[in-house]
Design a protein around this motif. Structure first.
Motif, PDB file in Angstrom:
ATOM      1  N   SER A  60       0.857  -1.182   0.000  1.00  0.00           N
ATOM      2  CA  SER A  60       0.000   0.000   0.000  1.00  0.00           C
ATOM      3  C   SER A  60       0.888   1.225   0.000  1.00  0.00           C
ATOM      4  O   SER A  60       2.110   1.129   0.187  1.00  0.00           O
ATOM      5  N   MET A  61       0.293   2.410  -0.189  1.00  0.00           N
ATOM      6  CA  MET A  61       1.087   3.627  -0.160  1.00  0.00           C
ATOM      7  C   MET A  61       1.707   3.812   1.224  1.00  0.00           C
ATOM      8  O   MET A  61       2.868   4.233   1.341  1.00  0.00           O
ATOM      9  N   ILE A 121      -2.248  14.864  -1.385  1.00  0.00           N
ATOM     10  CA  ILE A 121      -1.655  15.972  -2.129  1.00  0.00           C
ATOM     11  C   ILE A 121      -2.219  17.318  -1.674  1.00  0.00           C
ATOM     12  O   ILE A 121      -1.572  18.360  -1.833  1.00  0.00           O
ATOM     13  N   HIS A 122      -3.396  17.299  -1.109  1.00  0.00           N
ATOM     14  CA  HIS A 122      -4.048  18.533  -0.661  1.00  0.00           C
ATOM     15  C   HIS A 122      -3.674  18.916   0.769  1.00  0.00           C
ATOM     16  O   HIS A 122      -4.081  19.981   1.247  1.00  0.00           O
ATOM     17  N   HIS A 123      -2.914  18.072   1.435  1.00  0.00           N
ATOM     18  CA  HIS A 123      -2.568  18.328   2.835  1.00  0.00           C
ATOM     19  C   HIS A 123      -1.074  18.162   3.066  1.00  0.00           C
ATOM     20  O   HIS A 123      -0.655  17.739   4.147  1.00  0.00           O
ATOM     21  N   LEU A 124      -0.277  18.527   2.098  1.00  0.00           N
ATOM     22  CA  LEU A 124       1.172  18.399   2.220  1.00  0.00           C
ATOM     23  C   LEU A 124       1.719  19.462   3.168  1.00  0.00           C
ATOM     24  O   LEU A 124       1.226  20.587   3.224  1.00  0.00           O
ATOM     25  N   LEU A 174       9.117  17.995  -2.284  1.00  0.00           N
ATOM     26  CA  LEU A 174       8.510  16.880  -3.013  1.00  0.00           C
ATOM     27  C   LEU A 174       8.346  17.269  -4.470  1.00  0.00           C
ATOM     28  O   LEU A 174       7.758  18.303  -4.783  1.00  0.00           O
ATOM     29  N   VAL A 175       8.893  16.433  -5.359  1.00  0.00           N
ATOM     30  CA  VAL A 175       8.756  16.639  -6.803  1.00  0.00           C
ATOM     31  C   VAL A 175       7.973  15.460  -7.372  1.00  0.00           C
ATOM     32  O   VAL A 175       8.475  14.329  -7.407  1.00  0.00           O
ATOM     33  N   LEU A 176       6.747  15.720  -7.807  1.00  0.00           N
ATOM     34  CA  LEU A 176       5.894  14.703  -8.409  1.00  0.00           C
ATOM     35  C   LEU A 176       6.116  14.682  -9.920  1.00  0.00           C
ATOM     36  O   LEU A 176       6.162  15.743 -10.557  1.00  0.00           O
ATOM     37  N   VAL A 177       6.250  13.494 -10.480  1.00  0.00           N
ATOM     38  CA  VAL A 177       6.494  13.351 -11.916  1.00  0.00           C
ATOM     39  C   VAL A 177       5.362  12.529 -12.518  1.00  0.00           C
ATOM     40  O   VAL A 177       5.315  11.300 -12.375  1.00  0.00           O
ATOM     41  N   ASP A 178       4.415  13.216 -13.160  1.00  0.00           N
ATOM     42  CA  ASP A 178       3.269  12.575 -13.802  1.00  0.00           C
ATOM     43  C   ASP A 178       2.566  11.599 -12.858  1.00  0.00           C
ATOM     44  O   ASP A 178       2.223  10.478 -13.231  1.00  0.00           O
ATOM     45  N   GLY A 179       2.325  12.040 -11.643  1.00  0.00           N
ATOM     46  CA  GLY A 179       1.645  11.204 -10.664  1.00  0.00           C
ATOM     47  C   GLY A 179       1.352  11.982  -9.402  1.00  0.00           C
ATOM     48  O   GLY A 179       1.815  13.111  -9.219  1.00  0.00           O
ATOM     49  N   GLY A 180       0.573  11.366  -8.509  1.00  0.00           N
ATOM     50  CA  GLY A 180       0.283  11.952  -7.212  1.00  0.00           C
ATOM     51  C   GLY A 180      -1.045  12.667  -7.111  1.00  0.00           C
ATOM     52  O   GLY A 180      -1.555  12.873  -6.013  1.00  0.00           O
ATOM     53  N   LEU A 181      -1.608  13.056  -8.254  1.00  0.00           N
ATOM     54  CA  LEU A 181      -2.905  13.728  -8.286  1.00  0.00           C
ATOM     55  C   LEU A 181      -3.960  12.696  -8.639  1.00  0.00           C
ATOM     56  O   LEU A 181      -3.939  12.119  -9.729  1.00  0.00           O
ATOM     57  N   GLY A 203       4.836   9.263  -2.626  1.00  0.00           N
ATOM     58  CA  GLY A 203       5.512  10.474  -2.173  1.00  0.00           C
ATOM     59  C   GLY A 203       4.597  11.398  -1.392  1.00  0.00           C
ATOM     60  O   GLY A 203       4.987  11.964  -0.362  1.00  0.00           O
ATOM     61  N   CYS A 204       3.362  11.574  -1.860  1.00  0.00           N
ATOM     62  CA  CYS A 204       2.413  12.444  -1.160  1.00  0.00           C
ATOM     63  C   CYS A 204       2.094  11.904   0.230  1.00  0.00           C
ATOM     64  O   CYS A 204       2.064  12.654   1.214  1.00  0.00           O
ATOM     65  N   VAL A 205       1.849  10.591   0.314  1.00  0.00           N
ATOM     66  CA  VAL A 205       1.547   9.985   1.610  1.00  0.00           C
ATOM     67  C   VAL A 205       2.751  10.097   2.537  1.00  0.00           C
ATOM     68  O   VAL A 205       2.626  10.456   3.715  1.00  0.00           O
ATOM     69  N   ALA A 206       3.948   9.804   2.013  1.00  0.00           N
ATOM     70  CA  ALA A 206       5.160   9.857   2.840  1.00  0.00           C
ATOM     71  C   ALA A 206       5.437  11.273   3.325  1.00  0.00           C
ATOM     72  O   ALA A 206       5.762  11.486   4.508  1.00  0.00           O
ATOM     73  N   ALA A 207       5.315  12.256   2.432  1.00  0.00           N
ATOM     74  CA  ALA A 207       5.604  13.637   2.813  1.00  0.00           C
ATOM     75  C   ALA A 207       4.572  14.186   3.779  1.00  0.00           C
ATOM     76  O   ALA A 207       4.898  15.001   4.655  1.00  0.00           O
ATOM     77  N   GLN A 208       3.331  13.765   3.638  1.00  0.00           N
ATOM     78  CA  GLN A 208       2.291  14.196   4.567  1.00  0.00           C
ATOM     79  C   GLN A 208       2.538  13.616   5.958  1.00  0.00           C
ATOM     80  O   GLN A 208       2.381  14.290   6.975  1.00  0.00           O
ATOM     81  N   ARG A 209       2.925  12.348   6.006  1.00  0.00           N
ATOM     82  CA  ARG A 209       3.106  11.663   7.291  1.00  0.00           C
ATOM     83  C   ARG A 209       4.389  12.066   8.002  1.00  0.00           C
ATOM     84  O   ARG A 209       4.413  12.155   9.230  1.00  0.00           O
ATOM     85  N   ASP A 210       5.476  12.262   7.254  1.00  0.00           N
ATOM     86  CA  ASP A 210       6.800  12.460   7.853  1.00  0.00           C
ATOM     87  C   ASP A 210       7.496  13.693   7.264  1.00  0.00           C
ATOM     88  O   ASP A 210       8.571  13.588   6.661  1.00  0.00           O
TER      89      ASP A 210
END
Length: 292
Positions: free
Chosen positions: A74-75, A221-224, A120-127, A106-113
């Motif tokens: 899982s993420m 992604i909305h709560h980074l 955070l640099v998203l590349v064609d993903g995360g949304l 990346g979004c889940v990891a950056a939000q949690r920790d």
């Protein structure tokens, strides 16, 4: 080619395989997360363009040389594994980047920790984009990633046959060289003439359910709590004229807290595996590393 080492990191369920490109002292670290049916060597061209910067790219559980790592995928599970990787390598804080599904990780990891990730640099993903609730996840996967799902049920007589399978993929037209060959070879296990993909089908299905149907993953992604940006490719997963994220989706759905950057002339794969795409991604990562 840059020097590198392959290291093993103990995580729940086994040993995670990690490609590590050391960097110059004080030059910063990039932790790079690959997509749903990929492996860490999808970041090799970007790592080459980031010469001097430390780059760490794990094979996520159930993929590549981490194919034998057991347990739920899982993420959140991947986010836990990323912390184990940082601790193993001795990195307190890194720039985090993720491609495709790796963007959701990346979004889940950056939000949690947030204390472990400076950017955070998203590349064609995360949304996130919802899929019909009554649609079987295998149907969704075949519709979205096509050959990347079909390969799970196939055998290949030799490495050349696997390379040819991907060479026929429209998004791989013009891609080649040692970087792409090494990336494809890392996805193979077994012995000739019975080579198969290292990706574990159950892990891909579990991740797809979480990535595409978990409201908490959609919301991440909305709560980074770290600075973030998103690079989105002009063209799609099969090199369609419209990318995974059409302009109207970016305009309507991307949060204003995430800077968005259109990358012309690349598709979902060549944004990492092609020279032009890799150089663009590396440029944004180098700028993110320098910001700290």
């Amino acid at each position: 080619m840059r020097d590198f080492t392959d290291v093993g990191v103990e995580v729940r369920g086994g040993t995670l395989a990690v490609r590590h490109w050391p960097g110059a002292p004080g030059a910063g670290t990039v932790l790079a997360v690959h997509g749903i049916a990929s492996n860490g060597l999808s970041w090799a061209a970007v790592a080459e363009a980031l010469d001097g910067v430390e780059v760490i790219a794990p094979d996520l559980r159930g993929r590549g040389r981490s194919g034998d790592v057991t347990g739920e995928s899982s993420m959140a599970a991947h986010a836990d594994d990323l912390l184990a990787v940082l601790d193993h390598v001795g990195v307190e804080q890194a720039v985090l980047t993720g491609h495709s599904m790796g963007g959701f990780v990346g979004c889940v990891a950056a939000q949690r920790d947030p204390h472990r990730y400076r950017h955070l640099v998203l590349v064609d993903g995360g949304l996130g984009f919802p899929v019909p609730a009554d649609m079987d996840i295998d149907q969704v996967l075949h519709a979205v990633i096509g050959p990347a799902m079909a390969k799970l049920d196939m055998e290949f007589a030799d490495r050349a046959a696997y390379h040819a399978f991907w060479a026929a993929h429209p998004a791989f037209a013009g891609l080649g060289g040692e970087v792409v060959r090494a990336y494809l070879d890392r996805d193979l296990v077994g012995a000739e003439p019975h080579l198969r993909s290292a990706c574990r089908a159950a892990a891909i299905r579990e991740d797809a359910e979480d990535e595409l149907r978990n409201p908490a993953v959609f919301a991440a992604i909305h709560h980074l709590r770290v600075p973030a940006e998103m690079l989105w490719a002009e063209r799609g997963l099969r090199d369609e004229p419209t990318g995974l994220y059409p302009p109207e989706v970016i305009e309507a759905a991307a949060p204003t807290t995430v800077a968005t950057h259109f990358v012309p002339g690349v598709n979902h794969y060549s944004i990492l595996l092609g020279a032009a795409g890799a150089a663009t991604v590396a440029g944004h990562l180098r700028a993110a590393v320098a910001c700290g």
